[in-house]
Design a protein around this motif. Structure first.
Motif, mmCIF file in Angstrom:
data_model
loop_
_atom_site.group_PDB
_atom_site.id
_atom_site.type_symbol
_atom_site.label_atom_id
_atom_site.label_comp_id
_atom_site.label_asym_id
_atom_site.label_seq_id
_atom_site.Cartn_x
_atom_site.Cartn_y
_atom_site.Cartn_z
ATOM 1 N N GLN A 162 0.806 -1.221 0.000
ATOM 2 C CA GLN A 162 0.000 0.000 0.000
ATOM 3 C C GLN A 162 0.840 1.274 0.000
ATOM 4 O O GLN A 162 0.360 2.335 -0.393
ATOM 5 C CB GLN A 162 -0.941 0.014 1.209
ATOM 6 C CG GLN A 162 -1.990 -1.105 1.202
ATOM 7 C CD GLN A 162 -2.957 -0.969 0.044
ATOM 8 O OE1 GLN A 162 -2.778 -1.572 -1.003
ATOM 9 N NE2 GLN A 162 -3.990 -0.163 0.238
ATOM 10 N N ASN A 163 2.082 1.186 0.454
ATOM 11 C CA ASN A 163 2.938 2.378 0.480
ATOM 12 C C ASN A 163 3.333 2.841 -0.919
ATOM 13 O O ASN A 163 3.888 3.938 -1.072
ATOM 14 C CB ASN A 163 4.207 2.100 1.298
ATOM 15 C CG ASN A 163 3.915 1.993 2.786
ATOM 16 O OD1 ASN A 163 3.036 2.686 3.310
ATOM 17 N ND2 ASN A 163 4.633 1.127 3.473
ATOM 18 N N SER A 271 -4.951 9.920 1.286
ATOM 19 C CA SER A 271 -4.943 8.509 0.879
ATOM 20 C C SER A 271 -4.401 7.616 1.988
ATOM 21 O O SER A 271 -4.901 6.501 2.196
ATOM 22 C CB SER A 271 -4.115 8.334 -0.398
ATOM 23 O OG SER A 271 -2.778 8.737 -0.201
ATOM 24 N N LYS A 272 -3.385 8.099 2.702
ATOM 25 C CA LYS A 272 -2.835 7.301 3.811
ATOM 26 C C LYS A 272 -3.870 7.147 4.916
ATOM 27 O O LYS A 272 -3.995 6.063 5.510
ATOM 28 C CB LYS A 272 -1.569 7.975 4.349
ATOM 29 C CG LYS A 272 -0.679 7.055 5.160
ATOM 30 C CD LYS A 272 -0.159 5.912 4.323
ATOM 31 C CE LYS A 272 0.648 4.935 5.169
ATOM 32 N NZ LYS A 272 1.046 3.748 4.406
ATOM 33 N N SER A 273 -4.632 8.198 5.182
ATOM 34 C CA SER A 273 -5.693 8.127 6.197
ATOM 35 C C SER A 273 -6.766 7.125 5.794
ATOM 36 O O SER A 273 -7.268 6.363 6.626
ATOM 37 C CB SER A 273 -6.318 9.507 6.416
ATOM 38 O OG SER A 273 -5.357 10.434 6.865
ATOM 39 N N GLN A 275 -6.331 4.514 3.823
ATOM 40 C CA GLN A 275 -5.737 3.196 3.958
ATOM 41 C C GLN A 275 -5.777 2.700 5.397
ATOM 42 O O GLN A 275 -6.088 1.541 5.672
ATOM 43 C CB GLN A 275 -4.297 3.206 3.439
ATOM 44 C CG GLN A 275 -4.196 3.316 1.928
ATOM 45 C CD GLN A 275 -2.754 3.438 1.446
ATOM 46 O OE1 GLN A 275 -1.838 3.708 2.224
ATOM 47 N NE2 GLN A 275 -2.532 3.244 0.156
ATOM 48 N N VAL A 276 -5.473 3.599 6.334
ATOM 49 C CA VAL A 276 -5.522 3.240 7.764
ATOM 50 C C VAL A 276 -6.951 2.925 8.166
ATOM 51 O O VAL A 276 -7.229 1.939 8.879
ATOM 52 C CB VAL A 276 -4.950 4.380 8.621
ATOM 53 C CG1 VAL A 276 -5.189 4.105 10.111
ATOM 54 C CG2 VAL A 276 -3.450 4.552 8.357
ATOM 55 N N PHE A 277 -7.891 3.744 7.712
ATOM 56 C CA PHE A 277 -9.312 3.535 8.031
ATOM 57 C C PHE A 277 -9.799 2.189 7.506
ATOM 58 O O PHE A 277 -10.488 1.447 8.205
ATOM 59 C CB PHE A 277 -10.144 4.671 7.436
ATOM 60 C CG PHE A 277 -11.629 4.423 7.463
ATOM 61 C CD1 PHE A 277 -12.345 4.513 8.650
ATOM 62 C CD2 PHE A 277 -12.299 4.089 6.289
ATOM 63 C CE1 PHE A 277 -13.712 4.263 8.661
ATOM 64 C CE2 PHE A 277 -13.655 3.853 6.297
ATOM 65 C CZ PHE A 277 -14.368 3.933 7.479
ATOM 66 N N ALA A 279 -7.995 -0.443 6.785
ATOM 67 C CA ALA A 279 -7.319 -1.533 7.500
ATOM 68 C C ALA A 279 -7.987 -1.803 8.838
ATOM 69 O O ALA A 279 -8.140 -2.962 9.262
ATOM 70 C CB ALA A 279 -5.855 -1.209 7.684
ATOM 71 N N LYS A 280 -8.417 -0.750 9.525
ATOM 72 C CA LYS A 280 -9.076 -0.914 10.837
ATOM 73 C C LYS A 280 -10.479 -1.447 10.709
ATOM 74 O O LYS A 280 -10.989 -2.139 11.601
ATOM 75 C CB LYS A 280 -9.112 0.425 11.569
ATOM 76 C CG LYS A 280 -7.744 0.886 12.072
ATOM 77 C CD LYS A 280 -7.854 2.196 12.829
ATOM 78 C CE LYS A 280 -6.503 2.640 13.369
ATOM 79 N NZ LYS A 280 -6.601 3.933 14.114
ATOM 80 N N SER A 281 -11.156 -1.155 9.581
ATOM 81 C CA SER A 281 -12.552 -1.557 9.410
ATOM 82 C C SER A 281 -12.693 -2.986 8.909
ATOM 83 O O SER A 281 -13.817 -3.493 8.812
ATOM 84 C CB SER A 281 -13.258 -0.598 8.448
ATOM 85 O OG SER A 281 -12.640 -0.620 7.160
#
Length: 282
Positions: A162-163, A271-273, A275-277, A279-281
């Protein structure tokens, strides 16, 4: 364009998955860069015969139609399980929140990317460092550089994950930032190459990202929404970017490029935010 562009990507999502999907999406973007780059160079030649001659470039659609008919397998001829086909037809396609979020990212991405095409001639001429022909060559290089980069997208996506998307946006920050500041033609060419690298990685990643987060039975709809977002971004880019340029700055092409560079910085964090969202969901 709205019909075949969405089908071209969604068909890849139908036929492939996993690393193969990433590789094929890279190939798809590479071939788009081949067409764009070659046609940009060809148009410079055709224009010498008058502006009407430029439209003869669309005759290239004829061999494309023939090749599609000869080599792309028909759904009716494929050995596909009937139950799966029935299930796809019966299932209602829906749009999820992740798909909509990524569509917004793609919309913003193309709004701030497209000045690379329509502001480049003004940038080169207004700074007195080249001609409109130089601008056309730089844009041709920008698209052609995306070819080998896109071909290697599948490998890079498998290694970096994803990076890869923030890294591609960082290339565009560097490229657009250089274009906004330099008065050296050689550096403009270098910035075009850097932007081509970012473009060649970011676009297939966007399609790949949509395919990954969409429900399997809703990939076609998700891809269509993504392409609508892209096309709307391209369409609205001159209005939005020129409007921002006149509102915030002097509206000159170098300041428009600077706004694009800042916009890509913002997209990195957005976009990074997301991706984090996501991943957590899960």
């Amino acid at each position: 364009m709205g019909l075949f562009a969405s089908l071209a990507v969604s068909m890849i999502a139908d036929y492939f998955e996993g690393n193969e999907l990433s590789t094929m999406l890279g190939f798809q973007n590479a071939m788009g860069s081949v067409g764009s780059g070659v046609c940009s160079l060809a148009l410079g030649y055709l224009l010498s015969f008058g502006w009407q001659a430029a439209f003869s470039i669309y005759f290239l659609a004829i061999p494309a139609i023939v090749l599609f008919g000869l080599f792309v397998p028909s759904d009716e001829k494929q050995n596909v399980k009937q139950e799966l086909q029935e299930e796809k037809k019966a299932t209602k396609q829906t749009l999820s929140l992740p798909v909509l979020l990524i569509a917004v990212v793609l919309f913003c991405f193309f709004i701030i990317l497209v000045p690379m095409s329509y502001k480049m001639p003004q940038l080169v001429v207004s700074k007195g460092i080249g001609t409109a022909g130089d601008a056309s060559t730089i844009y041709g290089i920008f698209t052609l550089v995306g070819i080998p980069v896109s071909l290697g997208y599948g490998f890079l996506k498998n290694k970096i994950g994803q990076n890869l998307y923030p890294m591609s946006l960082l290339c565009l920050v560097l490229g657009f930032g250089t274009m906004s500041l330099t008065t050296n033609l050689a550096l403009l060419y270098m910035a075009g190459i850097i932007n081509g690298i970012g473009f060649g990685l970011a676009v297939p990643f966007g399609y790949n990202w949509i395919s990954e987060v969409a429900d399997k039975e809703s990939v076609n709809l998700a891809t269509t929404v993504a392409l609508l977002s892209i096309n709307m971004g391209v369409f609205l880019s001159p209005v939005v970017m020129n409007g921002l340029g006149n509102l915030l700055t002097d509206g000159q092409p170098d300041t428009i490029m600077r706004i694009s560079a800042v916009g890509f910085i913002g997209l990195i964090f957005i976009s990074k935010s997301i991706q984090v969202f996501l991943a957590k969901s899960k």
